[in-house]
Design an enzyme around this catalytic site. Structure first.
Site, PDB file in Angstrom:
ATOM      1  N   HIS A  61      40.242  48.493  42.582  1.00 43.29           N
ATOM      2  CA  HIS A  61      39.422  48.545  41.375  1.00 43.29           C
ATOM      3  C   HIS A  61      38.153  49.366  41.601  1.00 43.29           C
ATOM      4  CE1 HIS A  61      38.262  46.741  37.454  1.00 43.29           C
ATOM      5  NE2 HIS A  61      37.063  47.076  37.880  1.00 43.29           N
ATOM      6  N   HIS A  84      42.338  45.862  31.539  1.00 47.44           N
ATOM      7  CA  HIS A  84      42.169  44.463  31.950  1.00 47.44           C
ATOM      8  C   HIS A  84      43.539  43.796  31.914  1.00 47.44           C
ATOM      9  CE1 HIS A  84      38.670  41.462  32.329  1.00 47.44           C
ATOM     10  NE2 HIS A  84      38.627  42.343  33.285  1.00 47.44           N
TER      11      HIS A  84
END
Lengths: 797, 150
Positions: free
Chosen positions: A64, A133
């Protein structure tokens, strides 16, 4: 100083197997090479790591935060040749932006969002960013979607010295709603994920007072276990606030929500596949009202120059935010000063918690009192966590106990990266004439219009407030009845700029078709970029200043085929960017989107690329919509209909025997789009709608029933390839085509603009509400447009 | 103290129908369900103060009713499910209520949490559990209990 008790004393002595066992136990998602690098570092500095040290390394080096797959080395085998990339991202996406070197790109790939020039006085920039997400939405759709929206809004608040959000975007991929697939234990059904995600995006965006006005929804069984949730945000930033700098002795100030045990390991979670044991702590619930307080306080403080830098507390929490801001100089943090939700939280948890609605500021000490006053006025909580230093160290303590003590150089510049193998074998393609079906063209059209990837999104879009701030000029739902499917949203951001005399706006849209990627990932990228530009020009945006964002989602990069598809799609992005002269300004990648199905077999998503695009609309008063406007106006088709049914909705519903994808000719496309833009700016074009999913027949039906008019169409005069079939003309999805309605009085002037281009008259708008399509004297279909609308108008929710 | 709030019968149809349709989409048929909002407030407030909170803060007097005791349905037998967020989940409504209580001039309570109650008519316990677990809760963030009520 006394050391914090959660030390890992034997870390430097562990063998490979023990290191991996420790990694699995703590959920760090580090690979062996990374663990060895960390071990070597602690051997060198001759001490055992604290728990906080390794947690910090794990989140900083996570997929991430560092995007290590996309920015890592790759060895790609294709058609008997091998090509090596040292950094796939830099050698494709970034390379195009660097080569194009557009002066209107004000900040690219260096901050939380990309920024491009805006407005006639050039005093403003538009910041644009999308996030994914996916993993959180798979396990708690409402909370996952809410916090996704909250996160991308904070990216916009954290770009430069802070931009004011003026538009939210949402693009989703879900499993088919009627899927009969047996789900593994604890997996949620596609319908439940869909409903929860829409609720989350709606509630957060609406409560923040930001219009959600651009997006898309796509259904495919490949997303049943791993939904994709792309959320984006655009914001306005004064040009003199685009850059930030952190100075030693500046105070580290956290503003917004309190820190709790929610959201532990969210960043490292992105480097792992979802399974039944997925930790619940990685999920959070958003609190939009807290973020609104942050937004209001931050922008007030920005305009008073009270801080020198800001970033959002996203994945990795304080660890990521403070670590990034202090990367070049160093930081000293006193965790006991953090505002906590929960007194039971361990110090290392405070440090990496991803509790929502927090921003970190770098504040010169002399400004602290003025900043506090603003925060208190806005009822926004804050704490002074420490200060930035000049020793290039990250030292974090809790009541004098060491939690983290690392060199910034090691943390940010010593991530080891393994060369990933990538390979690809071409998909078998047939370009024979599509099989003749027993069904007639009209019933096929009705089936296509009611297909989940074509039908109305009204039941979703109408839940979002797309009018708040009063600047949504071209809305997501258009036409006489307010439910026609728009190609792009146009925003006039006067609420942010305060300038009611400058009618400059910007358009935002997206290009996307994973079905093409299953056949040819390179063409998928090219076609998606083409669709993104095509949609922009349909509303009258200046496509010469198109900015792209690449948003990749893929399965495990450990699979060479997944990496091979990624390489080809990235090369497609490079070629499309260069061809359209449209630089990428920001992007996002998300890997490990795969899970085990009910039988324990890996179930990966198809490679998915969303290309989002943004371009200025020089005069919003000239922007146009997609519905037919006036009877007797002539209808033209821009572009040439080409052979091939590959990746089409038709092919998903019928066995055509043809899966060919016609190649994109960017040079031709650019000429067509520029001519169209010229005609729109002169006011000759009444409506424009791109031909994409559902083909020509789908697009013309939408224009007709959204305007409440019929149309007489004849394919005879259409620009088309030789030997193309009626099926391909009606339902093929070849690129670079737009249907346009021309003002009858301006037709002659229009013809001068398009001279020599593949733009041909194909019909006329009719008062009678029938869509009548003929080819070579033969009627292909004729139907009342409102009966067609009944097929299209489905409530997905 | 748990304050239970519900929409008066004549206004509750849409809310109930929406939920019945959600159950239908998940494969469960149900004729009737009653929905309540629950506010669990931990404090040493008197009954009069709790009543002030419910009347002045938690309900719209035109469309809603509230009770400091569990809702009653006469002689009907039914199953009641109480659904709460886990203590580790952020409770946005609970946080707002916590602050709002002090804004109306009362002491700030120890805590305020928000939840829901659903009353199932004509459904046995096994089926009710299935319906709750498939449609109403996500055990990642929720807890629930099911009881028989009259």
């Amino acid at each position: 100083m006394k050391k914090y008790e959660e030390q890992i004393p034997n870390f430097i002595k562990l063998n490979k197997k023990e290191l991996m066992a420790l990694n699995d136990f703590f959920g760090w998602s580090l690979n062996l090479l990374e663990l060895k690098e960390a071990q070597d570092y602690f051997k060198k500095i001759k001490r055992a790591p604290e728990r906080g040290d390794i947690e910090t390394i794990a989140q900083t080096w996570s997929e991430h935060c560092k995007h290590k797959t996309f920015s890592g080395p790759v060895k790609f085998k294709y058609k008997g040749k091998t090509k090596r990339y040292k950094n796939l991202f830099k050698e494709t996406i970034v390379k195009a932006t660097t080569k194009l070197n557009k002066s209107w790109c004000l900040s690219v790939f260096s901050d939380n969002a990309g920024v491009v020039e805006f407005g006639k006085d050039k005093k403003w920039g538009v910041a644009f960013k999308a996030e994914t997400h996916n993993h959180p939405c798979a396990i708690e759709p409402y909370g996952g979607a809410e916090t996704g929206v909250g996160g991308v809004i904070r990216d916009i608040l954290g770009v430069g010295l802070g931009a004011k959000p003026v538009l939210n975007t949402d693009n989703f991929c879900f499993g088919k709603l009627d899927s009969k697939m047996k789900l593994p234990k604890k997996a949620l059904s596609a319908k439940r994920i869909f409903s929860g995600v829409v609720d989350g995006v709606r509630d957060y965006g609406n409560r923040m007072g930001i219009p959600t006005a651009s997006g898309g929804i796509y259904f495919d069984d490949g997303y049943t276990l791993n939904p994709l949730v792309y959320v984006g945000c655009a914001g306005m930033i004064p040009r003199n606030k685009i850059f930030k700098k952190v100075y030693p002795k500046d105070l580290i100030v956290s503003i917004g929500g309190r820190t709790g045990r929610d959201g532990i390991h969210g960043a490292t979670f992105s480097s792992a596949n979802i399974d039944e044991d997925t930790t619940t702590a990685a999920v959070q619930i958003g609190h939009a009202l807290n973020e609104k307080k942050v937004l209001d306080a931050l922008l007030k403080a920005r305009d008073l120059n009270l801080y020198s830098a800001v970033t959002d507390c996203g994945a990795g929490g304080f660890s990521s935010a403070v670590g990034e801001l202090g990367e070049e100089i160093g930081a000293r943090v006193y965790l006991e000063k953090a505002q906590l939700k929960d007194s039971k939280i361990a110090p290392w948890e405070i440090w990496i918690s991803e509790s929502q609605e927090r921003m970190v500021l770098s504040v010169p000490p002399k400004n602290l009192n003025r900043l506090k006053k603003i925060l208190e006025e806005e009822d926004c909580e804050y704490c002074v966590l420490g200060e930035f230093t000049d020793d290039k160290k990250l030292l974090v303590t809790f009541n004098n106990e060491i939690v983290v003590n690392l060199d910034m150089l090691f943390l940010h510049h010593q991530l080891p990266n393994i060369e990933k193998p990538a390979s690809y074998s071409d998909f078998k393609v047939s370009n024979k004439a599509p099989k003749k079906l027993k069904k007639n063209y009209l019933s096929i059209l009705k089936n296509i219009l009611s297909h989940v990837n074509v039908c109305s999104r009204h039941s979703v879009i109408s839940q979002y407030d797309h009018e708040v701030q009063g600047g949504t000029v071209i809305k997501p739902c258009q036409g006489k009845y307010g439910d026609g499917p728009g190609d792009a949203a146009v925003i006039w951001p006067h609420a942010a700029t305060g300038n009611m005399k400058d009618f400059s706006g910007f358009a935002v849209t997206h290009g996307f078709n994973p079905a093409l990627g299953k056949i040819n990932p390179y063409e998928m990228a090219m076609h998606s970029a083409d669709e993104a530009v095509r949609n922009l020009v349909c509303v009258g945006a200046n496509i010469k200043k198109t900015a792209f964002m690449d948003n990749f989602c893929a399965a495990s990069p450990k699979d060479p085929k997944v990496m091979g598809e990624l390489v080809l799609a990235s090369e497609g992005c490079y070629d499309a960017s260069m061809g359209f002269g449209a630089p990428f300004i920001s992007g996002k990648d998300s890997f490990y989107n795969q899970s085990k199905d009910a039988k324990g077999k890996e179930y990966p998503i198809p490679l998915t690329l969303l290309i989002s695009s943004l371009a200025p609309v020089e005069d919003i008063k000239k922007a146009i919509t997609m519905n037919f406007k006036k009877a007797e106006n002539p209808i033209y088709m821009l572009g040439k209909a080409k052979r091939g049914m590959g990746g089409s909705i038709y092919n998903e519903m019928n066995e055509s025997g043809n899966n060919f994808i016609s190649a994109l000719n960017i040079k031709e496309a650019v000429k067509l789009y520029e001519a169209l833009l010229k005609a729109i700016n002169k006011g000759f074009v009444a409506a424009a709608h791109d031909i994409s999913q559902g083909g020509f027949a789908g697009a013309i039906s939408e224009m007709a029933f959204s305007g409440g008019f019929g149309a007489d169409i004849d394919f005879e005069n259409m620009a088309k390839e030789k030997d193309i079939s009626a099926t391909e003309l009606l339902f093929g999805e070849s690129p670079s085509r737009i249907i346009i309605e021309i003002e009858k009085k301006d037709e002659k002037k229009f013809l001068k603009i398009i001279k020599g281009l593949a733009i041909k008259k194909i019909g006329i708008v009719k008062e009678e509400i029938f869509l009548d399509i003929k080819f070579a004297e033969k009627r292909l279909l004729k139907e009342d447009v409102f009966i067609l609308k009944n097929s299209w108008k489905r409530d997905l929710l | 103290m748990i304050i239970e709030v519900w929409t008066k019968d004549k206004y509750a149809k849409n809310e109930e129908l929406n939920l019945i349709n959600k159950f239908k989409a998940a494969g469960f048929n149900l004729d009737k369900i009653h929905i309540s909002r629950l506010y669990k407030i931990e404090s040493d407030f008197s009954q009069r103060e709790y009543k002030k909170i419910s009347d002045n803060l938690l309900i719209d007097k035109i469309t809603e009713k509230a009770s400091l005791k569990s809702r009653k349905f006469g002689a009907k037998k039914m199953h009641k499910s109480e659904i709460w967020l886990k203590p580790t989940s952020t409770d946005v409504v609970g946080e707002s209520v916590l602050k709002a209580i002090s804004d109306i001039g009362l002491r700030k309570p120890e805590s305020a949490r928000f939840g829901h109650a659903f009353y199932f008519e004509g459904i046995n316990e096994i089926k009710a559990r299935l319906m709750i677990e498939k449609v109403l809760i996500n055990d990642i963030i929720n807890t629930y209990k099911l009881t028989k009520v009259r």
